[in-house]
Design an enzyme around this catalytic site. Structure first.
Site, PDB file in Angstrom:
ATOM      1  N   PHE A  17      33.066 -21.290 -34.545  1.00 24.81           N
ATOM      2  CA  PHE A  17      32.759 -19.868 -34.669  1.00 24.81           C
ATOM      3  C   PHE A  17      31.279 -19.574 -34.444  1.00 24.81           C
ATOM      4  O   PHE A  17      30.925 -18.546 -33.865  1.00 24.81           O
ATOM      5  CB  PHE A  17      33.183 -19.340 -36.038  1.00 24.81           C
ATOM      6  CG  PHE A  17      34.646 -19.032 -36.133  1.00 24.81           C
ATOM      7  CD1 PHE A  17      35.160 -17.882 -35.550  1.00 24.81           C
ATOM      8  CD2 PHE A  17      35.516 -19.895 -36.766  1.00 24.81           C
ATOM      9  CE1 PHE A  17      36.519 -17.588 -35.613  1.00 24.81           C
ATOM     10  CE2 PHE A  17      36.870 -19.616 -36.839  1.00 24.81           C
ATOM     11  CZ  PHE A  17      37.377 -18.456 -36.261  1.00 24.81           C
ATOM     12  N   GLU A  18      30.411 -20.442 -34.894  1.00 26.80           N
ATOM     13  CA  GLU A  18      28.976 -20.188 -34.759  1.00 26.80           C
ATOM     14  C   GLU A  18      28.506 -20.340 -33.317  1.00 26.80           C
ATOM     15  O   GLU A  18      27.698 -19.556 -32.830  1.00 26.80           O
ATOM     16  CB  GLU A  18      28.170 -21.143 -35.659  1.00 26.80           C
ATOM     17  CG  GLU A  18      28.422 -20.978 -37.151  1.00 26.80           C
ATOM     18  CD  GLU A  18      27.939 -19.643 -37.695  1.00 26.80           C
ATOM     19  OE1 GLU A  18      27.145 -18.954 -37.007  1.00 26.80           O
ATOM     20  OE2 GLU A  18      28.358 -19.280 -38.807  1.00 26.80           O
ATOM     21  N   GLY A  19      29.017 -21.359 -32.613  1.00 24.64           N
ATOM     22  CA  GLY A  19      28.471 -21.666 -31.315  1.00 24.64           C
ATOM     23  C   GLY A  19      27.029 -22.137 -31.469  1.00 24.64           C
ATOM     24  O   GLY A  19      26.490 -22.139 -32.577  1.00 24.64           O
TER      25      GLY A  19
END
Length: 433
Positions: A17-19
């Site tokens: 989700f963060e990348g």
């Protein structure tokens, strides 16, 4: 008191989700501070700041230790299991320790599960990305270690996913074109409907392409759920040369999605008729096309027997595609009469080799296959086998390509895969790593 550490699945969830971005940015303009790296946020991040991949990874290790500590402190009296701890650490990493404290204070584990999806706003607005993250955190939180007693006995604690067209944004069978909620055509944890049968194509390459097509559909927010215009996905997919990532606004339903994926897979004889497959007729069609049908409940009731690319069906109800191999998937293939190649060599990649190009942004089994190769080369930590090709994996791909005398473009195509396999078999090209 048990002090827990975050597991590899928890780290993979956070990173997915963060990348990783090496230049400072704001997710929404109203945020007080900037973000950089793997979601590192705070007053120490300045506008225009850039960092290296190594710096981003170091920040992540430092940050995750802090958030693990926060999660242990706030959940000490609850004694969460590993899945629950991983989900709450992901929540804390994203929403912050104060919000985690608000979520868990005075609540039981059951009540926490009910409220974890309440936190989907940023800057006063509901964000689809946060809705997806909270939903995946909830699914992980509610999943027992191993999902069931049978799975625990089999030592199967891995996360197994399926992909499907679920329901419209209205909670009905029809809605606007496109995925309005991020949940209409999506990936979720494996579950039992219960299923009536599983259809498995005997060709592993066909199964892989089918799974990748479903993953591409789930990643494309232009594809929503609607039975009234269920064939519009195929119309636009055909116009795009069945490149699902290029499809514009359209809808599908559960069975028409699987029909399109089967066309993309290249399974011999598969076509898309005037109205696509339906769950009530799929069994006859799939049998004629050479798919192996399994009806034994043993193989349908547990994620342990899931096969990547297999189609699960409950007639007149629903159909989904398995996106991961369960711990006992080889038993399923053997049950279907499909030959399973077994190797005890440490050079044997446990993931399915992709049949399409893998590059930055690619997710799923094909990404894991490439990351496993990079790990064997010593260019990636084993924790980096997370199924997401981000900047670090891309950099490792380029390094490997350079050492093998290939074009350095960060894209793993047929030729790069061939050279990767040869290098792993001999080990000669990477003795200096």
């Amino acid at each position: 008191m048990t002090t827990r550490k975050i597991s590899d699945q928890g780290i993979a969830l956070i990173k997915s989700f963060e990348g990783c971005r090496l230049t400072a940015y704001k997710v929404v303009s109203s945020e007080k501070y900037y973000t950089i790296g793997w979601g590192h946020y705070g007053s120490d991040v300045k506008a225009g700041q850039t960092i290296s991949q190594d710096e981003a990874d170091a920040l992540f290790l430092s940050d995750i230790q802090r958030f693990v500590k926060y999660t242990n402190n706030y959940t000490a009296s609850l004694q969460p299991n590993q899945n629950q701890f991983d989900a709450l650490t992901s929540f804390c990493y994203n929403a912050g320790p104060r919000t985690l404290k608000k979520l868990v204070s005075g609540r039981t584990l059951k009540e926490i599960a009910e409220h974890i999806t309440d936190y989907t706003k940023s800057g006063g607005k509901i964000l689809k990305g946060l809705e997806r993250r909270r939903q995946q955190e909830k699914e992980l939180f509610c999943r027992m270690d191993g999902d069931s007693a049978d799975d625990q006995k089999g030592g199967n604690s891995m996360s197994v996913k399926i992909g499907h067209a679920s329901i419209s944004e209205l909670g009905t069978v029809n809605g606007k074109k496109g995925d309005q909620t991020g949940k209409e055509v999506c990936i979720r944890t494996w579950y039992s409907k219960p299923w009536s049968y599983m259809a498995i194509h005997p060709d592993a390459a066909v199964r892989e392409k089918h799974a990748q097509a479903v993953e591409a559909a789930c990643a494309n927010d232009n594809i929503g759920y609607g039975q009234g215009d269920r064939n519009s996905l195929n119309t636009l997919a055909k116009a795009a040369g069945y490149d699902i990532s290029r499809v514009g606004k359209c809808n599908c339903d559960c069975s028409s999605l699987q029909n399109v994926a089967a066309v993309v897979s290249g399974a011999p004889g598969v076509t898309y008729g005037s109205n696509g497959w339906t769950t009530s007729t799929m069994k006859t069609v799939l049998q004629k096309l050479g798919y192996k049908i399994i009806t034994d409940r043993t193989y349908l009731a547990s994620k342990a027997y899931c096969v990547r690319g297999a189609i699960y069906v409950k007639p007149s109800s629903h159909t989904v595609c398995g996106l991961d191999n369960g711990a006992s998937y080889k038993k399923t293939l053997e049950k279907a009469g499909i030959t399973v190649k077994v190797s005890n060599s440490p050079n044997n990649n446990p993931y399915t080799e992709p049949t399409v190009n893998v590059k930055r942004g690619t997710t799923g089994e094909g990404a894991r296959w490439v990351q496993w190769c990079l790990w064997r080369f010593g260019l990636l930590d084993k924790t980096g086998i997370d199924g997401v090709i981000g900047p670090k994996s891309e950099a490792a791909i380029k390094t490997a390509q350079g050492r093998l005398g290939l074009a350095v473009d960060g894209i793993v195509g047929k030729n790069t895969r061939k050279r990767f396999k040869a290098a792993i078999k001999t080990g000669s090209e990477f003795t200096d790593v």
